[in-house]
Design a protein around this motif. Structure first.
Motif, PDB file in Angstrom:
ATOM      1  N   UNK A 181      10.662   2.372 -15.571  1.00 27.11           N
ATOM      2  CA  UNK A 181      11.968   2.530 -16.210  1.00 27.11           C
ATOM      3  C   UNK A 181      13.093   1.738 -15.533  1.00 27.11           C
ATOM      4  N   UNK A 182      13.076   1.674 -14.209  1.00 25.44           N
ATOM      5  CA  UNK A 182      14.152   0.985 -13.486  1.00 25.44           C
ATOM      6  C   UNK A 182      13.806  -0.479 -13.230  1.00 25.44           C
ATOM      7  N   UNK A 183      12.579  -0.708 -12.741  1.00 29.41           N
ATOM      8  CA  UNK A 183      12.189  -2.080 -12.418  1.00 29.41           C
ATOM      9  C   UNK A 183      11.620  -2.826 -13.619  1.00 29.41           C
ATOM     10  N   UNK A 184      11.219  -2.104 -14.624  1.00 32.52           N
ATOM     11  CA  UNK A 184      10.674  -2.750 -15.818  1.00 32.52           C
ATOM     12  C   UNK A 184       9.314  -3.367 -15.595  1.00 32.52           C
ATOM     13  N   UNK A 185       8.542  -2.821 -14.638  1.00 33.15           N
ATOM     14  CA  UNK A 185       7.233  -3.377 -14.332  1.00 33.15           C
ATOM     15  C   UNK A 185       6.167  -2.755 -15.226  1.00 33.15           C
ATOM     16  N   UNK A 186       5.287  -3.596 -15.732  1.00 35.34           N
ATOM     17  CA  UNK A 186       4.199  -3.086 -16.563  1.00 35.34           C
ATOM     18  C   UNK A 186       3.039  -2.603 -15.700  1.00 35.34           C
ATOM     19  N   UNK A 187       2.915  -3.145 -14.472  1.00 32.09           N
ATOM     20  CA  UNK A 187       1.836  -2.769 -13.568  1.00 32.09           C
ATOM     21  C   UNK A 187       2.419  -2.353 -12.205  1.00 32.09           C
ATOM     22  N   UNK A 188       2.699  -1.076 -12.016  1.00 29.04           N
ATOM     23  CA  UNK A 188       3.287  -0.622 -10.752  1.00 29.04           C
ATOM     24  C   UNK A 188       2.398  -0.929  -9.546  1.00 29.04           C
ATOM     25  N   UNK A 189       1.079  -1.005  -9.741  1.00 31.79           N
ATOM     26  CA  UNK A 189       0.182  -1.283  -8.622  1.00 31.79           C
ATOM     27  C   UNK A 189       0.197  -2.769  -8.227  1.00 31.79           C
ATOM     28  N   UNK A 190       0.929  -3.557  -8.985  1.00 26.38           N
ATOM     29  CA  UNK A 190       1.103  -4.955  -8.628  1.00 26.38           C
ATOM     30  C   UNK A 190       2.302  -5.181  -7.708  1.00 26.38           C
ATOM     31  N   UNK A 191       3.008  -4.101  -7.383  1.00 27.71           N
ATOM     32  CA  UNK A 191       4.189  -4.171  -6.522  1.00 27.71           C
ATOM     33  C   UNK A 191       3.781  -4.684  -5.133  1.00 27.71           C
ATOM     34  N   UNK A 192       4.502  -5.689  -4.612  1.00 31.80           N
ATOM     35  CA  UNK A 192       4.147  -6.298  -3.335  1.00 31.80           C
ATOM     36  C   UNK A 192       5.169  -5.956  -2.240  1.00 31.80           C
ATOM     37  N   UNK A 205       0.821  -1.212   0.000  1.00 34.62           N
ATOM     38  CA  UNK A 205       0.000   0.000   0.000  1.00 34.62           C
ATOM     39  C   UNK A 205       0.854   1.261   0.000  1.00 34.62           C
ATOM     40  N   UNK A 206       2.031   1.191   0.606  1.00 33.11           N
ATOM     41  CA  UNK A 206       2.915   2.357   0.625  1.00 33.11           C
ATOM     42  C   UNK A 206       3.444   2.667  -0.771  1.00 33.11           C
ATOM     43  N   UNK A 207       3.877   1.658  -1.490  1.00 34.51           N
ATOM     44  CA  UNK A 207       4.379   1.848  -2.845  1.00 34.51           C
ATOM     45  C   UNK A 207       3.260   2.347  -3.751  1.00 34.51           C
ATOM     46  N   UNK A 208       2.061   1.755  -3.581  1.00 33.65           N
ATOM     47  CA  UNK A 208       0.920   2.172  -4.406  1.00 33.65           C
ATOM     48  C   UNK A 208       0.577   3.630  -4.172  1.00 33.65           C
ATOM     49  N   UNK A 209       0.675   4.078  -2.904  1.00 31.07           N
ATOM     50  CA  UNK A 209       0.418   5.483  -2.624  1.00 31.07           C
ATOM     51  C   UNK A 209       1.435   6.386  -3.292  1.00 31.07           C
ATOM     52  N   UNK A 210       2.704   5.982  -3.278  1.00 33.63           N
ATOM     53  CA  UNK A 210       3.746   6.761  -3.941  1.00 33.63           C
ATOM     54  C   UNK A 210       3.538   6.811  -5.448  1.00 33.63           C
ATOM     55  N   UNK A 211       3.084   5.681  -6.004  1.00 32.27           N
ATOM     56  CA  UNK A 211       2.802   5.650  -7.440  1.00 32.27           C
ATOM     57  C   UNK A 211       1.675   6.620  -7.779  1.00 32.27           C
ATOM     58  N   UNK A 212       0.736   6.782  -6.842  1.00 35.54           N
ATOM     59  CA  UNK A 212      -0.406   7.669  -7.076  1.00 35.54           C
ATOM     60  C   UNK A 212      -0.099   9.151  -6.979  1.00 35.54           C
ATOM     61  N   UNK A 213       1.098   9.527  -6.542  1.00 36.12           N
ATOM     62  CA  UNK A 213       1.464  10.941  -6.462  1.00 36.12           C
ATOM     63  C   UNK A 213       1.440  11.595  -7.855  1.00 36.12           C
ATOM     64  N   UNK A 214       1.044  12.844  -7.879  1.00 32.11           N
ATOM     65  CA  UNK A 214       0.920  13.574  -9.140  1.00 32.11           C
ATOM     66  C   UNK A 214       2.260  13.719  -9.856  1.00 32.11           C
ATOM     67  N   UNK A 215       3.384  13.759  -9.089  1.00 32.56           N
ATOM     68  CA  UNK A 215       4.682  13.988  -9.733  1.00 32.56           C
ATOM     69  C   UNK A 215       5.119  12.832 -10.625  1.00 32.56           C
ATOM     70  N   UNK A 216       4.543  11.659 -10.437  1.00 28.08           N
ATOM     71  CA  UNK A 216       4.825  10.520 -11.312  1.00 28.08           C
ATOM     72  C   UNK A 216       6.202   9.892 -11.151  1.00 28.08           C
ATOM     73  N   UNK A 217       6.961  10.303 -10.125  1.00 28.19           N
ATOM     74  CA  UNK A 217       8.327   9.790  -9.984  1.00 28.19           C
ATOM     75  C   UNK A 217       8.372   8.292  -9.687  1.00 28.19           C
ATOM     76  N   UNK A 218       7.530   7.836  -8.757  1.00 26.20           N
ATOM     77  CA  UNK A 218       7.577   6.418  -8.410  1.00 26.20           C
ATOM     78  C   UNK A 218       7.032   5.560  -9.553  1.00 26.20           C
ATOM     79  N   UNK A 219       6.037   6.082 -10.270  1.00 30.86           N
ATOM     80  CA  UNK A 219       5.512   5.339 -11.415  1.00 30.86           C
ATOM     81  C   UNK A 219       6.600   5.195 -12.482  1.00 30.86           C
ATOM     82  N   UNK A 220       7.345   6.264 -12.718  1.00 26.11           N
ATOM     83  CA  UNK A 220       8.430   6.212 -13.701  1.00 26.11           C
ATOM     84  C   UNK A 220       9.520   5.246 -13.241  1.00 26.11           C
ATOM     85  N   UNK A 221       9.797   5.230 -11.942  1.00 25.74           N
ATOM     86  CA  UNK A 221      10.798   4.318 -11.392  1.00 25.74           C
ATOM     87  C   UNK A 221      10.379   2.866 -11.617  1.00 25.74           C
ATOM     88  N   UNK A 222       9.101   2.589 -11.358  1.00 25.57           N
ATOM     89  CA  UNK A 222       8.599   1.227 -11.533  1.00 25.57           C
ATOM     90  C   UNK A 222       8.713   0.793 -12.996  1.00 25.57           C
TER      91      UNK A 222
END
Length: 624
Positions: free
Chosen positions: A438-449, A419-436
């Motif tokens: 571009x860096x992790x290569x994840x297609x679904x950042x909200x699937x992060x466990x 839930x913490x990662x999902x909240x960060x992904x939901x931030x307007x700045x988009x930094x955590x979504x881009x990290x998921x």
């Protein structure tokens, strides 16, 4: 005697306990005192095969290996070291401690390469020399005011100085030409240590034919019936001095030896890394793995206690601790405490050697190196194809057998969405979504466990990566949550998502509102519902019940913590009081020794520095 292959070079490693071994044909382990041992190690040679003095090991220490090799082994070169002390065959000059030893951690492939303990390097270093020793050190450079080899012997409080005089008298009577060499050595300032050497066959046989009759006469003429355990080892201590005298004599008379000195490497953790087979018990087994170092034992114990307090009587719980330097005292205390649960088995495995040599860092101050130990599970428990992993900063309110029974199908693991990662992904700045992306290569950042609670399909994990590959991937410094990020990147699409109640993160510092609430509504709602009936409460942030008053869900934690043997220590942590180090060994220096004035201020009793110094002192004094 047993059929022993004839080696060209044989360096015998004396041991009286199960230890890790290097991959080598030259380094040959020998179980000393085999004639007196309750168990014979099948992986070692034995000093009671053939002609031997194995039953005199309490007196002769590692010399029983030397005698056995002299009488029974045909080789071109004979070498001797110890299960925790080896020669450094590398070409690099390694940093030494004040007592002249190179200190290392574990016996493994990494240290074998670093110190040249492979057969090719060993053979290349030995070739062309008659005698190789550890380095001769100037005793005046040692801490504690040691001046001469005689003074060094006299400072050993459990030894008797008159024994040194007695063996010198025997030496001078039987070999008068050695008298000046004995006096020059004992009143000089240099010595090599540890009864470690490598010799060609001819000088080795000549040395043994000289040494053992001297020691045999000393033993026959000395009443040791009231000696302490350490004092009984006097023949071994004397041999260390006699070797120096023998060496000095050969140098003085010009026998023409080609000699070389090598550094001595002292391994602090020579123990074997355990590999556990599945338990053979009645009832279905639930294997549960946790990780900890010695400082985290109070929290570890609380986590395990909460889990077993809610466990089913119909199942057996195989609790394995992947640990680093947990003291024998703490292990014993934990075992006694958990005896109240007959349906649980507690086992410890030193995981340090398995991660030694990898570049493992964390980018979060509250995350320890032990977090990487979860990658070791597939190797430490090879007989299990399904294992439950738990962090040690949580409490369990449900029966983990129900979690273990979740069908993973072909998934590599089961976990709760973070839930913490999902909240960060939901931030307007988009930094955590881009990290998921571009860096992790994840297609679904909200699937992060969240990886603090993992149901591992270890069979699938082994097919995915070896332990070496997992650890190298986790060493990527661009990752935020190193090991957790790697698991998410590598296992995406291979995850069975568990009910959120199995890993409920606490609301520390108002994080639920500041971060969690930015997650998708379905994720945040699942989190809120899980808080109503949590089956595992995870104190995953910087605030923990033992370091901050009023932490979310603290009352759940203390309900279990106050029943453990570490309640007072946890309370002291909460109140900011210093936690006193537990002394794990008796004092190595007597109460009235002048060395107390030097040692105690620098090495407080019970401190890690004190224990390290004690280990070094044992090495310098030649104790096996």
């Amino acid at each position: 005697m047993a059929d022993v292959p004839t080696p060209r070079i044989a360096v015998f490693v004396s041991t009286h306990r199960p230890v890790a071994l290097f991959d080598s044909e030259i380094l040959r382990p020998v179980q000393v005192g085999s004639a007196l041992a309750a168990e014979r190690y099948p992986w070692a040679l034995h000093d009671d095969d053939g002609e031997n003095i194995s039953d005199q090991n309490p007196l002769y220490c590692e010399l029983t290996t030397q005698y056995w090799a002299w009488k029974n082994i045909e080789a071109d070169y004979y070498g001797f070291c110890h299960y925790r002390r080896y020669f450094d065959f590398s070409s690099e000059l390694h940093c030494e401690n004040p007592w002249g030893e190179v200190m290392a951690d574990y016996i493994n492939a990494h240290s074998q390469t670093e110190y040249g303990l492979d057969d090719a390097t060993i053979a290349s270093v030995i070739k062309g020399y008659d005698v190789i020793t550890t380095e001769f050190k100037d005793l005046r450079r040692f801490p504690g005011g040691v001046s001469t080899p005689r003074h060094h012997f006299e400072l050993a409080e459990r030894l008797h100085p008159e024994d040194l005089d007695r063996v010198l008298a025997i030496l001078k009577e039987t070999h008068p030409d050695y008298a000046q060499d004995a006096d020059a050595f004992l009143n000089g300032h240099r010595s090599c240590f540890c009864n470690m050497f490598i010799m060609r066959r001819e000088p080795f046989f000549a040395y043994c034919a000289w040494l053992f009759p001297i020691l045999e006469r000393f033993v026959a003429e000395t009443d040791m019936s009231d000696y302490s355990v350490e004092a009984l080892r006097t023949p071994g201590h004397l041999a260390e001095r006699l070797f120096n005298i023998y060496y000095a004599h050969q140098m003085r008379i010009g026998v023409g030896w080609r000699t070389r000195e090598l550094q001595c490497v002292h391994f602090l953790h020579p123990e074997r890394g355990d590999v556990f087979e599945p338990l053979s018990v009645s009832g279905r087994v639930v294997p549960v793995v946790l990780a900890s170092d010695d400082a985290y034992v109070p929290m570890l114990t609380t986590t395990i206690f909460s889990m077993l307090s809610n466990a089913s009587n119909e199942r057996h719980y195989d609790v394995v601790i992947l640990e680093r330097d947990i003291s024998a005292e703490h292990k014993s205390l934990m075992r006694r405490f958990f005896e109240r649960f007959p349906n649980a088995t507690l086992r410890f495995s030193d995981a340090g050697s398995l991660v030694d040599g990898y570049r493992l860092t964390t980018n979060n101050a509250h995350i320890s190196i032990e977090t990487y130990y979860r990658f070791l599970i597939q190797e430490v428990l090879p007989g299990y194809d399904k294992v439950l992993y738990l962090d040690a900063d949580l409490i369990v309110e449900g029966d983990v057998a129900e979690l273990f029974d979740v069908d993973l199908g072909e998934s590599a693991l089961g976990a709760v969405r973070d839930i913490d990662f999902a909240g960060n992904v939901g931030y307007r700045d988009g930094k955590r979504k881009a990290y998921a992306h571009d860096v992790l290569g994840m297609s679904d950042p909200y699937g992060y466990f969240q990886a603090g609670v993992l149901l591992l399909n270890t069979a699938a994990m082994r097919r995915l990566h070896s332990v070496d590959e997992w650890l190298r991937l986790a060493g990527n410094e661009s990752l935020i949550y190193n090991d957790q990020d790697v698991l998410n990147a590598e296992c995406e699409g291979r995850v069975t998502y568990l009910d959120a109640s199995w890993n409920v993160m606490t609301d520390f510092s108002g994080r639920a509102e500041r971060v969690f609430s930015f997650a998708p509504a379905w994720a945040f709602k699942a989190y809120q519902q899980s808080r109503q009936a949590p089956r595992i409460v995870h104190y995953a942030g910087v605030e923990k019940p033992w370091n901050a008053v009023g932490t979310d869900q603290a009352e759940r934690y203390w309900r279990y913590a106050r029943k453990t043997p570490f309640y007072e220590e946890l309370s002291a942590r909460l109140m900011g009081s210093p936690v006193r180090a537990r002394a794990s060994s008796p004092r190595a220096i007597g109460e009235n020794s002048p060395l107390r004035k030097v040692v105690d201020p620098l090495l407080p009793i019970g401190s890690r520095r004190r224990e390290l110094a004690r280990a070094i002192g044992l090495a310098i004094s030649g104790r096996s």
